[in-house]
Design an enzyme around this catalytic site. Sequence first.
Site, PDB file in Angstrom:
ATOM      1  N   THR A   1      -2.055   2.399  -1.160  1.00  0.00           N
ATOM      2  CA  THR A   1      -2.146   3.781  -0.672  1.00  0.00           C
ATOM      3  C   THR A   1      -1.533   3.832   0.717  1.00  0.00           C
ATOM      4  O   THR A   1      -1.859   3.018   1.578  1.00  0.00           O
ATOM      5  CB  THR A   1      -3.610   4.260  -0.656  1.00  0.00           C
ATOM      6  OG1 THR A   1      -4.120   4.244  -1.997  1.00  0.00           O
ATOM      7  CG2 THR A   1      -3.726   5.669  -0.095  1.00  0.00           C
TER       8      THR A   1
ATOM      9  N   VAL B   1      -0.238   5.095   4.460  1.00  0.00           N
ATOM     10  CA  VAL B   1      -0.574   5.802   5.695  1.00  0.00           C
ATOM     11  C   VAL B   1       0.496   6.867   5.939  1.00  0.00           C
ATOM     12  O   VAL B   1       1.674   6.663   5.645  1.00  0.00           O
ATOM     13  CB  VAL B   1      -0.643   4.794   6.870  1.00  0.00           C
ATOM     14  CG1 VAL B   1      -0.590   5.496   8.218  1.00  0.00           C
ATOM     15  CG2 VAL B   1      -1.900   3.932   6.754  1.00  0.00           C
TER      16      VAL B   1
ATOM     17  N   ILE C   1      -3.105  -1.283   2.053  1.00  0.00           N
ATOM     18  CA  ILE C   1      -2.713  -0.182   2.929  1.00  0.00           C
ATOM     19  C   ILE C   1      -1.209  -0.278   3.171  1.00  0.00           C
ATOM     20  O   ILE C   1      -0.718  -1.282   3.693  1.00  0.00           O
ATOM     21  CB  ILE C   1      -3.487  -0.231   4.260  1.00  0.00           C
ATOM     22  CG1 ILE C   1      -4.983   0.018   4.016  1.00  0.00           C
ATOM     23  CG2 ILE C   1      -2.912   0.772   5.256  1.00  0.00           C
ATOM     24  CD1 ILE C   1      -5.326   1.408   3.505  1.00  0.00           C
ATOM     25  N   LYS C   2      -0.487   0.775   2.792  1.00  0.00           N
ATOM     26  CA  LYS C   2       0.975   0.775   2.952  1.00  0.00           C
ATOM     27  C   LYS C   2       1.350   1.343   4.311  1.00  0.00           C
ATOM     28  O   LYS C   2       0.879   2.409   4.705  1.00  0.00           O
ATOM     29  CB  LYS C   2       1.633   1.619   1.856  1.00  0.00           C
ATOM     30  CG  LYS C   2       1.842   0.882   0.562  1.00  0.00           C
ATOM     31  CD  LYS C   2       2.529   1.761  -0.468  1.00  0.00           C
ATOM     32  CE  LYS C   2       4.031   1.663  -0.384  1.00  0.00           C
ATOM     33  NZ  LYS C   2       4.687   2.435  -1.473  1.00  0.00           N
ATOM     34  N   LEU C   3       2.206   0.607   4.988  1.00  0.00           N
ATOM     35  CA  LEU C   3       2.704   1.008   6.305  1.00  0.00           C
ATOM     36  C   LEU C   3       4.211   0.807   6.348  1.00  0.00           C
ATOM     37  O   LEU C   3       4.736  -0.139   5.759  1.00  0.00           O
ATOM     38  CB  LEU C   3       2.062   0.136   7.395  1.00  0.00           C
ATOM     39  CG  LEU C   3       0.548   0.233   7.567  1.00  0.00           C
ATOM     40  CD1 LEU C   3      -0.001  -1.053   8.160  1.00  0.00           C
ATOM     41  CD2 LEU C   3       0.206   1.415   8.462  1.00  0.00           C
TER      42      LEU C   3
END
Length: 318
Positions: free
Chosen positions: A95, A97, A131-133
């Site tokens: 998911t 950011v 967590i995608k950044l």
Amino acid sequence: MANTLEQLKAFTTIVADTGDIEAIKRYQPEDATTNPSLILKASEIPEYSALIENAIDWAKSQSDVLAQQIEDAGDKLAVNIGLEILKIVPGRISTEVDARLSFDKEGSIAKAHKLIKLYQEAGIDKSRILIKLASTWEGICAAKQLEQEGINCNLTLLFSFAQARACAEAGVYLISPFVGRILDWYKKDTGLEYSATDDPGVVSVTSIYDYYKRHGFNTVVMGASFRNTGEIIELAGCDRLTIGPALLEELQNSTTPIVQKLLPATEVVAPEAEMTEAQFRWEFNEDPMAVEKLAEGIRNFAIDQGKLEVMLKEKLSS
């Protein structure tokens, strides 16, 4: 003979690059990845209307301020779609950011904490979340801190060796080096056509994979952003590949034999000293393709986030 997709699964973990639950059911991937563009697309699927209404109701319960409600509804919707996907995939959901935080380390960390909290409140442990950044210096620094807290990250919009090296040195769990978007740039820049073997995106991911394995980095390499099945077949053996539904279908309907192309190193040597911020910025800046594609990717994700928020604002105001 097994179809090409099943053959590929023998060498590589397959991840679905979609928010479409029916597509995920069809191809039985291990994990799934989403991004603002995919969330926007998924929000237009009629079956997801209940997830949107739930996000709207939750946002209204959290604040009376419209701007905050819009932000909260966007976060909750991304998590709601992730929760539905986690009912199907045995592994993890990525998911993302908000892309507008790509140059804000502290803002990215705060958003990651919020997303993890929303998943935990729904009974999902952080071990099932990535967590995608964006792979900016600030995004990589945010990921380094989150990893130290036990929150695993997926660094996306990765187009250069400098980004890949910095991610590995930061102890990031997983990177998503883009293949197709690199090819797009080179085709436009040179006017040439490339075979799958010579594809600049394939060459980039292969060199990153080889560097990681040769130097003993544990960061997972997950090739992303494919334009054709030839690119995918050339990367058989990569740790993971995240593939959209159209190409998953093409692989499933094919019986092209697969040979493992990427192989782990036979010996490991110590890596170089870690890059400084100045080194990273200089090396990244030396690659015009990476500079252009990272900036474009961030802008486009932000545009789609904005479109999603317009839809949410209308529903919140009605």
